[in-house]
Scaffold this motif. Structure first.
Motif, mmCIF file in Angstrom:
data_model
loop_
_atom_site.group_PDB
_atom_site.id
_atom_site.type_symbol
_atom_site.label_atom_id
_atom_site.label_comp_id
_atom_site.label_asym_id
_atom_site.label_seq_id
_atom_site.Cartn_x
_atom_site.Cartn_y
_atom_site.Cartn_z
ATOM 1 N N ALA A 55 0.812 -1.097 -0.320
ATOM 2 C CA ALA A 55 0.006 -0.033 -0.147
ATOM 3 C C ALA A 55 0.904 1.273 -0.241
ATOM 4 O O ALA A 55 0.644 2.030 -0.494
ATOM 5 C CB ALA A 55 -1.085 0.041 1.356
ATOM 6 N N TYR A 56 2.002 1.117 0.879
ATOM 7 C CA TYR A 56 2.800 2.139 1.013
ATOM 8 C C TYR A 56 3.452 2.914 -0.486
ATOM 9 O O TYR A 56 3.551 3.991 -0.901
ATOM 10 C CB TYR A 56 3.829 2.077 2.032
ATOM 11 N N PRO A 171 -9.466 -1.500 -1.849
ATOM 12 C CA PRO A 171 -8.236 -1.687 -2.196
ATOM 13 C C PRO A 171 -7.233 -1.013 -1.677
ATOM 14 O O PRO A 171 -7.464 0.239 -1.785
ATOM 15 C CB PRO A 171 -8.429 -1.963 -3.830
ATOM 16 N N THR A 172 -6.229 -1.292 -1.631
ATOM 17 C CA THR A 172 -4.934 -0.352 -1.071
ATOM 18 C C THR A 172 -4.923 0.555 -1.906
ATOM 19 O O THR A 172 -4.399 1.643 -1.395
ATOM 20 C CB THR A 172 -3.639 -1.216 -0.839
ATOM 21 N N GLY A 173 -4.965 0.338 -3.363
ATOM 22 C CA GLY A 173 -4.579 1.563 -4.450
ATOM 23 C C GLY A 173 -6.135 2.343 -4.676
ATOM 24 O O GLY A 173 -5.999 3.040 -5.458
ATOM 25 N N ASP A 174 -7.024 2.304 -3.684
ATOM 26 C CA ASP A 174 -8.414 2.804 -4.216
ATOM 27 C C ASP A 174 -8.178 4.452 -4.369
ATOM 28 O O ASP A 174 -8.635 5.065 -5.329
ATOM 29 C CB ASP A 174 -9.188 2.559 -3.331
ATOM 30 N N PHE A 176 -6.128 8.151 -2.619
ATOM 31 C CA PHE A 176 -4.840 8.647 -1.848
ATOM 32 C C PHE A 176 -4.874 8.372 -0.366
ATOM 33 O O PHE A 176 -4.033 7.711 0.145
ATOM 34 C CB PHE A 176 -4.633 9.895 -2.010
ATOM 35 N N TYR A 177 -6.067 8.611 0.356
ATOM 36 C CA TYR A 177 -6.093 8.441 1.582
ATOM 37 C C TYR A 177 -6.412 7.048 2.211
ATOM 38 O O TYR A 177 -5.936 6.620 3.172
ATOM 39 C CB TYR A 177 -7.098 9.522 2.194
ATOM 40 N N ALA A 178 -6.960 6.332 1.277
ATOM 41 C CA ALA A 178 -7.183 4.913 1.690
ATOM 42 C C ALA A 178 -6.051 4.211 1.479
ATOM 43 O O ALA A 178 -5.761 3.233 2.331
ATOM 44 C CB ALA A 178 -8.318 4.193 0.828
ATOM 45 N N GLY A 179 -5.053 4.623 0.558
ATOM 46 C CA GLY A 179 -3.836 4.210 0.346
ATOM 47 C C GLY A 179 -2.798 4.401 1.749
ATOM 48 O O GLY A 179 -2.222 3.462 2.350
#
Lengths: 478, 430
Positions: A55-56, A171-174, A176-179
């Motif tokens: 995710a990072y 998803p992790t890339g959904d 900016f803030y979800a990531g």
């Protein structure tokens, strides 16, 4: 008249205080090392560390979203401390062993946890900053097979469930803030309702941001198996600080066949003072997946706090005949900005969704509804009804509506309605004639305006929300 | 599509622009626009304004300005001529065709811009390019870079044009880009009906990039009917900028049937207290057509009234986009604004994207909007069938009635009847 309203709006924030507890805080800044530090602190398995790192890496390639109708200076992600937990103590046998300072905090917030939990029949999983310190009613829930614990506990005790569902809806890339949340989330709630179980009580989490400049990154995951039913409450307050605090939570809901999830929020975080200084940045990703047939997810929110709210609780209606609902009251005052709404993505046949949004703007605030209704070509027989009403109090505020409607199936029926109104002098006069003062009249009008949404809230929340709007608008109506 | 191809598309289009600098207002305006085109890029679906409209089918082709004007005879344009319209200006591929036109020079001036420039220099210099801002709109900038001629209608104070004025734009040549321009200045208390009509005599791909400016003085009334019936392979990008003043009333009806890809921007600004506008829109598309309508109604002053109704009828794999933005600025109290977007989907592959958008910064206003998307009501179809109509006839009748609600607003009966025939023919075909 207007001075009465002015006073109404300007009531200071009642929950502004800092609890003095030693906390184990990570140094400011974000890097792979920070993530490894969080993961190590929490004694996490390798797969979760990998999830965070992935995710990072993806987050590094993303830019903060700029499309929302909110304005704020760029957030310095290196100036935030990503981990803050009350110092680990020995296992607590009962509520008496909980730090009295902590209990006092809840007292001030009006949540006498030990009593209220019992009296109201609510199991409260208390999040104090980032780590759960006390969980009640666990045994009673365990009887029927419900798992309700902090997500860190769930990672250790039920890794297969967490691994299966974490990131499956957001998803992790959904975005900016979800990531960011996926990379650095510290704690949150986990709830699993097994097949056929109707949760015997409303589940509730009390969130509270405490340590100054420690952004909170909760992660909530709720899974309702076939035929399960649950109602979940989330209430928020935060102490008063002058530096902006970033809050980027992710909430994921999964409803399997015939399952029913109801998620209610009352959010009253610090909104900054009357000049717009300070306040919380609330950038939240909430999404529910109606995975199974006949499933239902219902979001109800009362948003009154935060300097900036950026939040779109959404439903993906994948199962045939599934139902999505969104009921929202968003109130902004002073220099608050809110860009909130919902997304209803219809994929399954005969899916239905309903949106009721009530926006109230006062002072110099700016309140936007932004919603998307998408009917995929597969969603024949889909039905949507949206209603967005705005109320303006004063002539310095703004109310905006941005409904996106995207229909690709001729059998679908989509309706959207919006209106804007104000509290008229004649309405106030009518009340005055009957001996009701301006303040009370405004409160009654506002409550009438929001009735459709308040009806959806569980009893205790409905009472709290009604009071909250009154408090928030004190001095602003005239 | 890369930024480089974006640039070259605009640069290629710019290549054939008029370069003669006569030192007049038009030359200066062109120079500014050319500069602006250089700074802008072709919009793509990442731009919020173009989110639903992918113009790559347009940018993949190349277009040249017209080299030799097509000579048309009166017989060629006969199908488009309206007997009701007393005066008419005809432009063939954007070039003024005086032999087909009937200008007027009485109190009401109807003339080609170029011809009127020496006499009406002040009016043209003040108004041309003022309302149609091109800072952020590549197509409007491009049109302005080509501004050389166009249609001019000047109504002096109190002048009343009894008969409608017909502005006819005919596309005849393959791969040609034309840049029609209209300027209508309605003085205080004047009144007129203007028909802006885009038609084609070719079945090939071409580009019409048009800009119109409509300035209404105090108490002026303007009925503006805009008809877009380009060829099914053509591309149409249009922009109308309207300003209304105290007591004036703008009644616009825009109807679009044609073009493979069309985009129409209508920007309405209420510049003084108490202006009023009524806007009707109908887009009827089929096969793989795309019709995109973006409107902005900007209430900057109190007591404004706006009523808007937009309808789309979408068949085949066609797509309709509607973005209706209503802004009520600070201090624009007592604004009364209604908007409705209604959309009818006739096939499984048809698609509609609609976004009625309200931005309100004043508290004492009445604003409502609504949007619906759906198919014909089964009950209504059943009702007609129970009275002996076939399924096809019932559907065609209901579809026609859906569109006719907009067409009914057109006051020129001859034109209205023709457009009704077109809608009926299309519904029967579908």
């Amino acid at each position: 008249m207007s001075s009465v309203l002015q006073n109404l709006v300007n009531k200071p924030y009642e929950h502004g205080f800092v609890t003095d507890i030693e906390s184990d805080t990570a140094a400011k800044g974000l890097s792979e090392d920070t993530i490894r530090f969080i993961s190590a602190k929490k004694d996490e398995p390798q797969w979760l560390l990998d999830f965070r790192l992935k995710a990072y890496q993806h987050w590094l390639t993303m830019t903060p979203p700029a499309w929302a109708n909110v304005h704020y200076p760029p957030v310095d992600f290196q100036a935030i401390s990503y981990y803050s937990a009350p110092k680990a103590k020995k296992k607590l046998a009962s509520m008496d062993e909980v730090d009295p300072e902590l209990l006092k905090t809840f007292e001030k917030l009006g949540v006498p946890m030990n009593e209220r939990a019992k009296l109201a029949g609510v199991a409260v999983d208390v999040i104090f900053d980032s780590v759960s310190v006390a969980t009640t009613y666990k045994a009673k829930l365990a009887e029927v097979g419900i798992i309700f614990c902090s997500i860190s506990e769930a990672v250790h005790n039920h890794p297969e469930l967490v691994q299966k569902y974490l990131g499956s809806v957001v998803p992790t890339g959904d975005n900016f803030y979800a990531g960011l949340n996926s990379a650095v989330f510290t704690d949150g709630s986990f709830c699993f309702i097994p097949k056929g179980v109707k949760c015997p009580m409303d589940l509730s989490t009390y969130f509270r941001i405490n340590t100054e400049s420690s952004g909170q990154f909760e992660r909530t995951l709720i899974i309702a198996e076939e035929g399960a039913t649950v109602s979940y409450l989330e209430g928020c307050t935060a102490p008063k600080f002058d530096t902006n605090q970033l809050h980027a939570a992710v909430v994921e809901l999964v409803a399997l066949d015939n399952a029913d999830i109801k998620y209610s929020t009352v959010q009253n975080w610090y909104a900054g003072d009357e000049n717009g200084v300070g306040g919380i940045y609330n950038f939240v990703t909430k999404r529910g997946l109606c995975k199974g047939v006949n499933s239902r997810i219902s979001w109800t929110q009362v948003e009154t706090g935060s300097a900036i709210t950026w939040k779109y609780p959404s439903c993906i209606l994948r199962g045939d005949n599934s139902v999505g609902e969104f009921y929202s009251v968003a109130l902004t005052n002073h220099y608050q900005q809110a860009d909130t709404g919902t997304k209803m993505i219809h994929i399954g046949k005969n899916t239905r969704s309903k949106i009721v949004s009530k926006g109230i703007s006062a002072g110099h605030s700016n309140n936007s509804y932004r919603g998307l209704v998408r009917i995929a070509p597969t969603a024949s027989g889909a039905r949507n009804y949206s209603q967005c009403d705005s109320m303006l109090i004063g002539d310095q505020c703004g109310a905006n509506t941005f409904p996106y409607i995207d229909v690709r199936n001729p059998g679908a029926k989509v309706e959207h309605e919006a209106s804007t109104s104000k509290i008229g002098e004649d309405q106030l006069f009518y009340f005055a004639q009957r001996g009701i003062g301006a303040e009370e009249a405004v409160s009654m009008i506002i409550n009438g305006f929001c009735k459709d949404v308040f009806q959806q809230l569980p009893m205790e929340f409905a009472v709290e929300a009604t009071k909250l709007l009154g408090v928030k608008l004190e001095g602003s109506v005239g | 599509m890369t930024a480089a191809t974006n640039k070259s598309f605009l640069a290629d289009l710019l290549a054939g622009r008029p370069t003669a600098d006569r030192g007049d207002a038009m030359s200066r305006l062109r120079a500014r626009a050319v500069e602006r085109v250089g700074a802008l890029t072709v919009p793509n679906t990442h731009d919020e304004d173009w989110r639903f409209t992918d113009i790559s089918p347009l940018t993949r082709l190349s277009f040249q300005p017209v080299r030799a004007a097509t000579k048309l005879s009166a017989a060629d344009i006969a199908p488009f001529v309206l007997a009701e319209a007393a005066s008419r200006l005809v432009f063939v591929d954007g070039i003024y065709a005086p032999q087909l036109s009937t200008p007027a020079s009485g109190p009401v001036v109807l003339s080609s811009l170029a011809a009127a420039l020496p006499v009406q220099a002040i009016a043209i210099e003040t108004e041309l390019g003022r309302m149609a801002a091109f800072e952020h709109n590549a197509f409007t900038a491009l049109n302005t870079a080509f501004v050389n001629d166009g249609a001019l209608l000047l109504l002096p104070r109190g002048a009343v044009a009894e008969k409608p004025v017909h502005l006819l734009f005919i596309a005849t040549q393959k791969e040609v880009a034309s840049y029609p321009r209209c300027l209508v200045v309605a003085g205080a208390g004047s009144s007129a009906t203007v028909i802006e009509d885009y038609v084609a005599l070719t079945e090939d791909a071409y580009l019409t990039n048009t800009v119109g400016e409509f300035v209404l003085g105090e108490d002026a009334r303007l009925h503006h009917v805009r008809v877009q019936r380009e060829s099914s392979a053509g591309f149409h990008v249009g922009h109308s900028a309207v300003s209304i003043a105290h007591g004036s009333h703008y009644h616009g009806v825009n109807v679009g049937f044609g073009a493979r890809l069309s985009r129409y921007n209508l920007d309405m600004v209420q510049t003084a207290e108490g202006g009023e506008c009524t806007i009707g829109g109908l887009a009827m598309v089929d096969d793989n057509q795309l019709a995109d309508t973006h409107t902005t109604i900007d209430h900057t002053k109190p007591h404004g009234v706006s009523r808007q109704q937009h309808k789309c009828i979408v068949g085949g794999s066609a797509r309709a986009v509607f973005n209706g933005r209503i802004v009520v600025r600070k201090g624009a109290q007592l604004t009364n604004s209604t908007q409705s977007s209604r959309n009818l989907l006739l096939s499984d592959r048809a698609r509609v994207d609609t976004k009625p958008q309200l931005e309100i910064f004043a508290d004492d206003v009445k604003c409502t909007h609504g949007a619906t998307v759906g198919q014909l009501e089964a009950d209504e179809v059943f009702y007609l069938k129970s009275r002996g109509l076939s399924d096809a006839a019932a559907r065609s009748l209901l579809t026609y009635a859906f569109g006719a609600e907009i067409l009914r607003q057109i006051s020129v009966s001859e034109l209205r009847q023709r457009l009704e025939q077109t809608v009926l023919a299309q519904t029967e075909r579908a």
